[in-house]
Design a protein around this motif. Structure first.
Motif, mmCIF file in Angstrom:
data_model
loop_
_atom_site.group_PDB
_atom_site.id
_atom_site.type_symbol
_atom_site.label_atom_id
_atom_site.label_comp_id
_atom_site.label_asym_id
_atom_site.label_seq_id
_atom_site.Cartn_x
_atom_site.Cartn_y
_atom_site.Cartn_z
ATOM 1 N N MET A 292 0.839 -1.184 0.000
ATOM 2 C CA MET A 292 0.000 0.000 0.000
ATOM 3 C C MET A 292 0.879 1.240 0.000
ATOM 4 O O MET A 292 1.804 1.356 0.792
ATOM 5 N N HIS A 293 0.606 2.176 -0.861
ATOM 6 C CA HIS A 293 1.388 3.400 -0.978
ATOM 7 C C HIS A 293 0.895 4.415 0.036
ATOM 8 O O HIS A 293 -0.289 4.575 0.253
ATOM 9 N N SER A 294 1.821 5.121 0.649
ATOM 10 C CA SER A 294 1.469 6.147 1.631
ATOM 11 C C SER A 294 2.185 7.430 1.280
ATOM 12 O O SER A 294 3.335 7.411 0.869
ATOM 13 N N ASP A 295 1.492 8.555 1.456
ATOM 14 C CA ASP A 295 2.103 9.850 1.217
ATOM 15 C C ASP A 295 2.856 10.354 2.451
ATOM 16 O O ASP A 295 3.490 11.383 2.410
ATOM 17 N N ARG A 296 2.777 9.643 3.547
ATOM 18 C CA ARG A 296 3.447 10.058 4.760
ATOM 19 C C ARG A 296 4.938 9.766 4.656
ATOM 20 O O ARG A 296 5.339 8.743 4.133
ATOM 21 N N PRO A 297 5.762 10.660 5.198
ATOM 22 C CA PRO A 297 7.195 10.375 5.205
ATOM 23 C C PRO A 297 7.484 9.185 6.102
ATOM 24 O O PRO A 297 6.797 8.933 7.083
ATOM 25 N N ALA A 298 8.510 8.417 5.737
ATOM 26 C CA ALA A 298 8.874 7.244 6.524
ATOM 27 C C ALA A 298 9.309 7.646 7.929
ATOM 28 O O ALA A 298 9.005 6.979 8.899
ATOM 29 N N MET A 299 10.015 8.740 8.043
ATOM 30 C CA MET A 299 10.492 9.229 9.336
ATOM 31 C C MET A 299 10.386 10.740 9.324
ATOM 32 O O MET A 299 10.783 11.369 8.345
ATOM 33 N N ILE A 300 9.853 11.297 10.389
ATOM 34 C CA ILE A 300 9.779 12.748 10.475
ATOM 35 C C ILE A 300 10.760 13.228 11.530
ATOM 36 O O ILE A 300 10.942 12.596 12.560
ATOM 37 N N ASP A 301 11.414 14.328 11.238
ATOM 38 C CA ASP A 301 12.362 14.936 12.160
ATOM 39 C C ASP A 301 11.714 16.161 12.787
ATOM 40 O O ASP A 301 11.214 17.043 12.065
ATOM 41 N N ILE A 302 11.731 16.197 14.097
ATOM 42 C CA ILE A 302 11.146 17.310 14.842
ATOM 43 C C ILE A 302 12.219 17.886 15.744
ATOM 44 O O ILE A 302 12.909 17.148 16.451
ATOM 45 N N LEU A 303 12.362 19.212 15.711
ATOM 46 C CA LEU A 303 13.249 19.881 16.653
ATOM 47 C C LEU A 303 12.378 20.534 17.711
ATOM 48 O O LEU A 303 11.548 21.390 17.407
ATOM 49 N N LEU A 304 12.561 20.114 18.949
ATOM 50 C CA LEU A 304 11.883 20.708 20.089
ATOM 51 C C LEU A 304 12.869 21.647 20.767
ATOM 52 O O LEU A 304 13.957 21.231 21.162
ATOM 53 N N VAL A 305 12.489 22.914 20.877
ATOM 54 C CA VAL A 305 13.328 23.897 21.546
ATOM 55 C C VAL A 305 12.624 24.218 22.866
ATOM 56 O O VAL A 305 11.642 24.958 22.897
ATOM 57 N N GLU A 306 13.120 23.600 23.930
ATOM 58 C CA GLU A 306 12.428 23.622 25.226
ATOM 59 C C GLU A 306 13.438 23.433 26.344
ATOM 60 O O GLU A 306 14.227 22.490 26.300
ATOM 61 N N ASP A 307 13.401 24.308 27.345
ATOM 62 C CA ASP A 307 14.350 24.205 28.450
ATOM 63 C C ASP A 307 13.805 23.439 29.652
ATOM 64 O O ASP A 307 14.559 23.098 30.556
ATOM 65 N N ASN A 308 12.530 23.112 29.664
ATOM 66 C CA ASN A 308 11.925 22.412 30.802
ATOM 67 C C ASN A 308 11.984 20.900 30.547
ATOM 68 O O ASN A 308 11.280 20.394 29.665
ATOM 69 N N PRO A 309 12.815 20.166 31.314
ATOM 70 C CA PRO A 309 12.944 18.724 31.083
ATOM 71 C C PRO A 309 11.618 17.974 31.205
ATOM 72 O O PRO A 309 11.393 16.991 30.498
ATOM 73 N N GLY A 310 10.722 18.422 32.079
ATOM 74 C CA GLY A 310 9.415 17.778 32.219
ATOM 75 C C GLY A 310 8.591 17.902 30.954
ATOM 76 O O GLY A 310 7.962 16.930 30.508
ATOM 77 N N ASP A 311 8.605 19.097 30.339
ATOM 78 C CA ASP A 311 7.870 19.299 29.091
ATOM 79 C C ASP A 311 8.504 18.508 27.949
ATOM 80 O O ASP A 311 7.804 18.003 27.077
ATOM 81 N N VAL A 312 9.833 18.397 27.956
ATOM 82 C CA VAL A 312 10.517 17.585 26.939
ATOM 83 C C VAL A 312 10.018 16.149 27.025
ATOM 84 O O VAL A 312 9.684 15.532 26.005
#
Length: 148
Positions: A1-21
């Motif tokens: 089955m063909h999918s338009d979704r990327p196989a892997m997505i890269d997200i950069l989280l810019v966050e200083d609170n370790p709990g929120d990370v």
């Protein structure tokens, strides 16, 4: 089955609170898509990552940036301005994900071309739902530059 979704997505989280990370990491792990979450704990580290400087020379540009505004060393507003004025970075969607409900922060973020502004919910379940909604919207509904 063909999918338009990327196989892997890269997200950069810019966050200083370790709990929120950890909450973001948990929400993304429960999501539908395979992702690689990279974390920058302050604004300067985020810009070094995005520009591929130093230890980040082999990084991939993220498909999405989740940006807190209240950061040490360089405020999120300044990071947003740097991203959106850099021709190599300006097309990366930036979701401001912050505790600030100040109208001035909302307006300034959009004036600096944030793609959306979301106030972090205090409730754990709502926070997880918000992060999963971000993932669903940006990676299943929206067509991103450079993605099939």
């Amino acid at each position: 089955m063909h999918s338009d979704r990327p196989a892997m997505i890269d997200i950069l989280l810019v966050e200083d609170n370790p709990g929120d990370v950890e909450l973001v990491r948990e929400a993304l792990n429960e999501g539908k898509l395979r992702n690689e979450l990279h974390v920058a704990y302050d604004g300067l580290q985020a810009l070094r990552y995005l520009r591929g400087e130093g230890e980040y020379s082999d990084r991939h540009l993220p498909d999405l940036i989740l940006l807190d505004l209240n950061l040490p060393r360089m405020h999120g507003k300044e990071v947003l301005q740097e991203i959106k004025t850099d021709p190599a970075l300006k097309k990366i969607p930036v979701v401001v994900l912050t505790t600030s409900r100040e109208e001035e922060d909302v307006l300034r973020s959009y004036d600096q071309y944030a793609n959306c502004y979301i106030t972090k919910p205090v409730d754990l379940e709502q926070f997880l739902h918000v992060v999963q909604s971000i993932e669903d919207f940006w990676f299943t509904i929206v067509k991103l530059p450079g993605k099939r």
